[in-house]
Design a protein around this motif. Structure first.
Motif, short mmCIF file in Angstrom:
data_model
loop_
_atom_site.label_atom_id
_atom_site.label_comp_id
_atom_site.label_asym_id
_atom_site.label_seq_id
_atom_site.Cartn_x
_atom_site.Cartn_y
_atom_site.Cartn_z
N GLN A 96 -41.15 142.64 -4.02
CA GLN A 96 -40.72 142.35 -5.39
C GLN A 96 -39.51 141.42 -5.42
N ASN A 97 -38.61 141.58 -4.43
CA ASN A 97 -37.41 140.75 -4.38
C ASN A 97 -37.63 139.47 -3.57
N THR A 98 -38.88 139.16 -3.31
CA THR A 98 -39.31 137.98 -2.55
C THR A 98 -38.61 137.84 -1.20
N LYS A 99 -38.29 138.95 -0.58
CA LYS A 99 -37.73 138.93 0.77
C LYS A 99 -38.83 138.81 1.82
N MET A 100 -40.07 139.00 1.38
CA MET A 100 -41.20 138.84 2.28
C MET A 100 -42.38 138.31 1.50
N SER A 101 -43.27 137.66 2.22
CA SER A 101 -44.46 137.10 1.58
C SER A 101 -45.52 138.19 1.39
N GLN A 102 -46.52 137.85 0.60
CA GLN A 102 -47.65 138.77 0.38
C GLN A 102 -48.34 139.06 1.71
N ALA A 103 -48.46 138.05 2.56
CA ALA A 103 -49.12 138.22 3.86
C ALA A 103 -48.31 139.17 4.75
N GLN A 104 -46.97 138.99 4.78
CA GLN A 104 -46.11 139.88 5.57
C GLN A 104 -46.20 141.31 5.04
N PHE A 105 -46.19 141.44 3.72
CA PHE A 105 -46.32 142.76 3.11
C PHE A 105 -47.63 143.41 3.55
N GLY A 106 -48.73 142.66 3.43
CA GLY A 106 -50.05 143.19 3.81
C GLY A 106 -50.09 143.62 5.26
N GLN A 107 -49.49 142.83 6.14
CA GLN A 107 -49.49 143.15 7.56
C GLN A 107 -48.70 144.43 7.84
N GLN A 108 -47.50 144.53 7.26
CA GLN A 108 -46.67 145.70 7.49
C GLN A 108 -47.25 146.95 6.82
N ALA A 109 -47.82 146.79 5.63
CA ALA A 109 -48.44 147.92 4.94
C ALA A 109 -49.64 148.43 5.73
N THR A 110 -50.40 147.52 6.34
CA THR A 110 -51.54 147.92 7.17
C THR A 110 -51.07 148.72 8.37
N CYS A 111 -49.98 148.28 9.00
CA CYS A 111 -49.43 149.04 10.13
C CYS A 111 -49.02 150.44 9.70
N LEU A 112 -48.35 150.55 8.57
CA LEU A 112 -47.95 151.87 8.06
C LEU A 112 -49.18 152.71 7.73
N HIS A 113 -50.17 152.10 7.11
CA HIS A 113 -51.39 152.81 6.75
C HIS A 113 -52.10 153.34 7.99
N ASN A 114 -52.12 152.54 9.06
CA ASN A 114 -52.74 152.99 10.31
C ASN A 114 -51.99 154.16 10.91
N PHE A 115 -50.67 154.22 10.68
CA PHE A 115 -49.87 155.34 11.17
C PHE A 115 -50.30 156.66 10.52
N VAL A 116 -50.63 156.61 9.24
CA VAL A 116 -50.97 157.85 8.54
C VAL A 116 -52.43 158.23 8.71
N ARG A 117 -53.24 157.38 9.33
CA ARG A 117 -54.65 157.69 9.59
C ARG A 117 -54.83 157.84 11.09
N PRO A 118 -54.62 159.05 11.62
CA PRO A 118 -54.66 159.24 13.06
C PRO A 118 -56.06 159.04 13.63
N THR A 119 -56.10 158.51 14.83
CA THR A 119 -57.34 158.41 15.58
C THR A 119 -57.11 159.02 16.94
N GLY A 120 -58.16 159.44 17.57
CA GLY A 120 -58.04 159.96 18.92
C GLY A 120 -57.80 161.45 19.02
N PHE A 121 -57.49 162.11 17.91
CA PHE A 121 -57.33 163.55 17.96
C PHE A 121 -58.71 164.20 18.00
N THR A 122 -58.90 165.09 18.93
CA THR A 122 -60.16 165.79 19.04
C THR A 122 -59.93 167.24 18.64
N THR A 123 -60.69 167.71 17.70
CA THR A 123 -60.61 169.12 17.33
C THR A 123 -61.84 169.83 17.86
N ASN A 124 -61.96 171.09 17.59
CA ASN A 124 -63.04 171.90 18.13
C ASN A 124 -64.41 171.24 17.91
N LYS A 125 -65.20 171.19 18.95
CA LYS A 125 -66.54 170.62 18.96
C LYS A 125 -66.54 169.15 18.60
#
Length: 191
Positions: free
Chosen positions: A160-189
């Motif tokens: 909003q304060n134009t400290k980053m571009s839309q592309a930079q925002f998208g890249q960093q938001a994707t990284c954060l989003h991947n953090f909250v969507r775990p992969t590799g955890f195996t649960t029962n069966k």
């Protein structure tokens, strides 16, 4: 389960033996030997915490235990991150036997000791690496959720304060989003 003083307890000779099994390049093995010998907590033991090679060596060191747990104990519901282990089983007595078996294997093979083991009911979930693990789902812990929201607000403010571009925002938001969507955890069966 958690290994007691893990990085300080890694035996140099055992680690080098494991690395010799994996790698055949003599120059690379010589470099590994120099790196490992450059640090010790006690005679021939220890790796510096924070060193990038130490992270690799520490993961590699417990690879033999991963193999033991998956192949010898035939456990499918198992997760390890560095020296933290989680094993799921429906029978608490069998779970205690499994923990004892792992403790014995760690001591005999790698000269490591476990801290006090804990057992938990799956219905209550288990906090592990910023997530709350349940039998059929994985959620963020309350602390991780707060950090995620705080970081997203900061990202949005930067956009909003134009400290980053839309592309930079998208890249960093994707990284954060991947953090909250775990992969590799195996649960029962494997679910």
């Amino acid at each position: 389960m958690d290994v007691r003083k893990y990085f300080d307890s890694i035996d140099h000779a055992i680690l080098l033996q494991l690395l010799h099994r994996q790698f055949k390049d003599t120059l690379l093995l010589h470099i590994f030997t120099q790196i490992i010998a450059s640090y010790r907590v006690s005679p021939h033991k220890g790796l510096p915490i924070g060193n990038l090679t130490s992270q690799y060596f520490a993961n590699h060191y417990l690879g033999i235990t991963d193999h033991h747990i998956k192949s010898q104990l035939n456990l499918q519901a198992y997760v390890r991150y560095m020296d933290d282990f989680v094993v799921w089983h429906n029978n608490p007595h069998q779970l205690s036997a499994i923990a004892q078996n792992i403790s014995t294997q760690l001591h005999k093979t790698l000269q490591l000791q476990l801290k006090t083991k804990t057992q938990n009911t799956c219905a209550h979930g288990l906090s592990f690496l910023g997530y709350r693990l349940f039998p059929h789902q994985t959620r963020l812990t309350a602390r991780s959720k707060k950090r995620y929201i705080s970081k997203m607000i900061a990202l949005n403010n930067s956009l909003q304060n134009t400290k980053m571009s839309q592309a930079q925002f998208g890249q960093q938001a994707t990284c954060l989003h991947n953090f909250v969507r775990p992969t590799g955890f195996t649960t029962n069966k494997g679910q």
